[in-house]
Scaffold this active site. Structure first.
Site, short mmCIF file in Angstrom:
data_model
loop_
_atom_site.label_atom_id
_atom_site.label_comp_id
_atom_site.label_asym_id
_atom_site.label_seq_id
_atom_site.Cartn_x
_atom_site.Cartn_y
_atom_site.Cartn_z
N ASP A 35 0.85 -1.20 0.00
CA ASP A 35 0.00 0.00 0.00
C ASP A 35 0.88 1.24 0.00
OD1 ASP A 35 -1.88 2.13 0.91
OD2 ASP A 35 -3.25 0.44 1.16
N ALA A 87 -6.58 1.44 -5.33
CA ALA A 87 -7.17 2.36 -6.31
C ALA A 87 -7.44 3.69 -5.64
CB ALA A 87 -8.49 1.78 -6.84
N THR A 104 -2.99 5.76 -10.81
CA THR A 104 -3.05 4.53 -10.00
C THR A 104 -3.94 3.47 -10.66
OG1 THR A 104 -2.51 5.48 -7.86
CG2 THR A 104 -3.99 3.58 -7.84
N THR A 133 -15.76 -2.30 -10.07
CA THR A 133 -16.98 -1.69 -9.54
C THR A 133 -18.11 -1.71 -10.58
OG1 THR A 133 -17.93 0.47 -8.96
CG2 THR A 133 -15.95 0.53 -10.28
N ASP A 134 -19.34 -1.79 -10.09
CA ASP A 134 -20.48 -1.79 -11.04
C ASP A 134 -20.61 -0.46 -11.79
OD1 ASP A 134 -21.38 -0.26 -8.88
OD2 ASP A 134 -23.22 -1.42 -8.55
N GLU A 135 -19.87 0.56 -11.32
CA GLU A 135 -19.97 1.87 -11.99
C GLU A 135 -19.45 1.81 -13.43
OE1 GLU A 135 -18.93 5.15 -9.45
OE2 GLU A 135 -19.34 3.96 -7.66
N TYR A 158 -13.61 8.41 -12.37
CA TYR A 158 -13.34 7.20 -11.57
C TYR A 158 -13.76 5.95 -12.32
CZ TYR A 158 -14.35 3.48 -8.18
OH TYR A 158 -14.44 2.27 -7.54
N LYS A 162 -11.53 2.80 -13.87
CA LYS A 162 -11.72 1.40 -13.49
C LYS A 162 -12.04 0.55 -14.73
CE LYS A 162 -11.74 -0.24 -9.90
NZ LYS A 162 -10.63 -0.82 -9.08
N ILE A 214 -27.37 15.78 0.81
CA ILE A 214 -27.92 14.81 -0.15
C ILE A 214 -27.85 15.45 -1.53
CG2 ILE A 214 -29.96 13.45 -0.81
CD1 ILE A 214 -29.35 12.64 1.92
N TYR A 215 -27.18 14.78 -2.45
CA TYR A 215 -27.02 15.35 -3.79
C TYR A 215 -28.34 15.27 -4.57
CZ TYR A 215 -21.97 14.59 -2.93
OH TYR A 215 -20.71 14.58 -2.42
N ARG A 289 -24.22 16.08 -7.90
CA ARG A 289 -22.89 15.72 -8.42
C ARG A 289 -22.97 15.76 -9.95
NH1 ARG A 289 -21.22 9.68 -6.84
NH2 ARG A 289 -20.14 10.62 -5.09
P1 NAD Z 1 -10.07 2.93 -0.39
O1 NAD Z 1 -9.94 4.25 -1.06
O2 NAD Z 1 -10.67 2.84 0.96
O3 NAD Z 1 -8.61 2.24 -0.30
C1 NAD Z 1 -7.71 2.25 -1.37
C2 NAD Z 1 -6.35 1.83 -0.84
O4 NAD Z 1 -5.45 1.77 -1.97
C3 NAD Z 1 -5.75 2.81 0.17
O5 NAD Z 1 -5.20 2.11 1.26
C4 NAD Z 1 -4.65 3.51 -0.63
O6 NAD Z 1 -3.54 3.94 0.16
C5 NAD Z 1 -4.23 2.40 -1.60
N1 NAD Z 1 -3.60 2.96 -2.81
C6 NAD Z 1 -4.07 3.97 -3.59
N2 NAD Z 1 -3.20 4.21 -4.59
C7 NAD Z 1 -2.18 3.32 -4.45
C8 NAD Z 1 -0.99 3.07 -5.19
N3 NAD Z 1 -0.67 3.79 -6.27
N4 NAD Z 1 -0.17 2.07 -4.77
C9 NAD Z 1 -0.47 1.34 -3.66
N5 NAD Z 1 -1.57 1.57 -2.91
C10 NAD Z 1 -2.43 2.53 -3.31
O7 NAD Z 1 -10.86 2.03 -1.44
P2 NAD Z 1 -11.90 0.85 -1.19
O8 NAD Z 1 -13.25 1.41 -1.01
O9 NAD Z 1 -11.34 -0.08 -0.18
O10 NAD Z 1 -11.88 0.14 -2.63
C11 NAD Z 1 -10.99 -0.92 -2.89
C12 NAD Z 1 -11.23 -1.42 -4.30
O11 NAD Z 1 -12.57 -1.87 -4.44
C13 NAD Z 1 -11.03 -0.36 -5.38
O12 NAD Z 1 -10.40 -0.96 -6.47
C14 NAD Z 1 -12.44 0.09 -5.71
O13 NAD Z 1 -12.51 0.55 -7.04
C15 NAD Z 1 -13.20 -1.22 -5.54
N6 NAD Z 1 -14.61 -1.11 -5.20
C16 NAD Z 1 -15.01 -0.35 -4.14
C17 NAD Z 1 -16.34 -0.30 -3.80
C18 NAD Z 1 -16.82 0.49 -2.59
O14 NAD Z 1 -18.02 0.60 -2.39
N7 NAD Z 1 -15.93 1.02 -1.78
C19 NAD Z 1 -17.29 -1.00 -4.56
C20 NAD Z 1 -16.85 -1.77 -5.64
C21 NAD Z 1 -15.50 -1.81 -5.95
P1 TYD Z 2 -20.61 7.31 -2.66
O1 TYD Z 2 -20.50 6.74 -1.29
O2 TYD Z 2 -19.71 8.45 -3.03
O3 TYD Z 2 -20.50 6.11 -3.69
P2 TYD Z 2 -20.73 6.09 -5.30
O4 TYD Z 2 -20.90 7.45 -5.84
O5 TYD Z 2 -19.46 5.47 -5.74
O6 TYD Z 2 -21.95 5.25 -5.50
O7 TYD Z 2 -22.10 7.82 -2.86
C1 TYD Z 2 -23.22 6.96 -2.79
C2 TYD Z 2 -24.44 7.74 -3.23
O8 TYD Z 2 -24.67 8.81 -2.30
C3 TYD Z 2 -24.28 8.42 -4.58
O9 TYD Z 2 -25.53 8.39 -5.26
C4 TYD Z 2 -23.89 9.84 -4.25
C5 TYD Z 2 -24.64 10.08 -2.95
N1 TYD Z 2 -23.99 11.02 -2.00
C6 TYD Z 2 -24.73 12.08 -1.47
O10 TYD Z 2 -25.93 12.27 -1.77
N2 TYD Z 2 -24.11 12.91 -0.58
C7 TYD Z 2 -22.82 12.76 -0.20
O11 TYD Z 2 -22.29 13.56 0.59
C8 TYD Z 2 -22.07 11.65 -0.76
C9 TYD Z 2 -20.62 11.43 -0.40
C10 TYD Z 2 -22.71 10.82 -1.65
#
Ligand code: NAD
Ligand code: TYD
Length: 353
Positions: A35, A87, A104, A133-135, A158, A162, A214-215, A289
């Site tokens: 990391d 990421a 990254t 991610t599903d995005e 983002y 991905k 809330i956006y 957003r």
């Molecule tokens: P996060 O932002 O909490 O953690 C990301 C980690 O990656 C951090 O510890 C950061 O220091 C590390 N990192 C970033 N750039 C780096 C680099 N260049 N080299 C080494 N380490 C690096 O993210 P998360 O929410 O834990 O997401 C993890 C993965 O899951 C991502 O690939 C994200 O796209 C995917 N994902 C997340 C969600 C979600 O809801 N959080 C949903 C689907 C997929």
């Molecule tokens: P987020 O946690 O940023 O995940 P993602 O955009 O990757 O799905 O946001 C989840 C949902 O909540 C998204 O529709 C955006 C909305 N949102 C708000 O309405 N207010 C906020 O402050 C944030 C961070 C997100």
């Protein structure tokens, strides 16, 4: 699997995944956490694992873009499996500054694949599991679901970064024969999530009596999965998944943002002893957003039918656990918010959330 390299293990899902690995019974594999420690990381998340398993858990502060160091780590620990979480992960940040996301998520993934290709051509096979991610599938209307064959239509920097990384992973499988798998997951929630994401941000704002932003109209829909179930799904793919395949993972648990926040107010109130109206009054509709995807919904029949995976934590239980975790980790919250995060907010928004 003897030696598993986890990238991004100090972030939200990576931390949960490493903790999950060390909870598995009768395992003796080594786990190397690579990391870079961005604002979203907290190495203390795994301090207890480090103390408990000094011969099985290793941390390397390395950027995944540094291919030479990655190759050294692969050799040093005789890595045979890589699970790639690292990421830049927050959509809002990708809108303000996409550059780190390209570096990254796209270049970093490419660089890891190149390292694996070099080993592969030298006769050493490393299994690569890529987390997505599903995005990447884009935005749905009120009906329909993303399946593994839905065409990619990413709409934020983002999700575009991905999507690019997913394409590279598939290309390295098809072109060079690298043994890869990909999972595509819906929104995760649970312990250790950085408080810029919706659920932890709202919890902390409630506790601090700050507005709950809330956006737009609040009617955007997300499918929420407890992070533990994401970990079990990744483990199912690592142990039973078919090389070259992509698996969707989802909660089958869709919520409009506004309904989710109203429910969250009730859960937090039930634990703090306050009346939920105190928190609901903080709800504040703010400017939408840009390019805000309307709805995400995952069809995860493939992983259910082919690998026997299913969700084990319902939303009521998962949210209850999550709120309890944050309420008992206020020090953690203050720590992760005290660093670069607040400076970033100040620089980009000129305000503190
Ligand atoms: P996060 O932002 O909490 O953690 C990301 C980690 O990656 C951090 O510890 C950061 O220091 C590390 N990192 C970033 N750039 C780096 C680099 N260049 N080299 C080494 N380490 C690096 O993210 P998360 O929410 O834990 O997401 C993890 C993965 O899951 C991502 O690939 C994200 O796209 C995917 N994902 C997340 C969600 C979600 O809801 N959080 C949903 C689907 C997929
Ligand atoms: P987020 O946690 O940023 O995940 P993602 O955009 O990757 O799905 O946001 C989840 C949902 O909540 C998204 O529709 C955006 C909305 N949102 C708000 O309405 N207010 C906020 O402050 C944030 C961070 C997100």
């Amino acid at each position: 699997m003897k030696s598993i390299l986890v990238t991004g293990g100090c972030g939200f899902i990576g931390t949960n995944f490493i903790r999950f690995l060390f909870d598995l019974p009768d395992k003796d594999f080594v786990v190397v956490n690579v990391d870079k420690l961005t604002y979203a990381a907290n190495p203390e998340n795994l301090e207890d694992i480090q103390n408990q398993f000094p011969n099985r858990y290793f941390f390397e502060k390395v950027d995944i873009c540094d291919q030479i160091k990655i190759l050294e780590i692969i050799e040093k620990y005789e890595v045979d499996t890589i699970v790639h979480f690292a990421a830049e992960s927050h959509v809002d940040r990708s809108i303000v500054g996409p550059s780190d996301f390209i570096q990254t998520n796209v270049f970093g993934t490419f660089s890891l694949l190149e390292a694996i290709r070099k080993k592969f051509e030298a006769g050493i096979e490393i299994r690569f599991h890529h987390i997505s991610t599903d995005e990447v599938y884009g935005s749905l209307g009120p009906i329909g679901y993303f399946t593994e064959t839905t065409p990619y239509q990413p709409r934020s920097p983002y999700s575009a970064s991905k999507a690019a990384s997913d394409h590279l992973v598939r290309a390295y499988h098809n072109t060079y024969g690298l043994p890869v798998t990909i999972s595509i997951c819906s929104n995760n929630y649970g312990p250790y999530q950085f408080p810029e994401k919706l659920i932890p941000l709202m919890i902390i704002n409630m506790l601090e009596g700050k507005p709950l932003p809330i956006y737009g109209d609040g009617k955007n829909v997300r499918d929420w999965l407890f992070v533990y179930d994401h970990c079990t799904a990744v483990w199912a793919i690592l142990t039973k998944g078919k090389i070259g395949e992509t698996y969707n993972i989802g909660g089958e648990n869709e919520w409009e943002n506004i309904r989710l926040i109203e429910y969250l107010c009730e859960v937090v109130a039930s634990k703090t002893g306050e009346n939920s109206s105190k928190y609901k009054k903080l709800i504040n509709f703010v400017k939408d957003r840009p390019g805000h995807d309307r709805r995400y919904a995952i069809n995860c029949d493939k992983i259910k039918n082919e690998l026997g995976w299913s969700q084990s934590v319902d939303f009521e239980t998962g949210l209850d656990l999550t709120v309890s975790w944050y309420l008992s980790h206020l020090e953690w919250l203050n720590k992760v918010r005290s660093g670069e995060y607040l400076r970033w907010i100040e620089i980009n928004y000129g305000r503190r959330l």
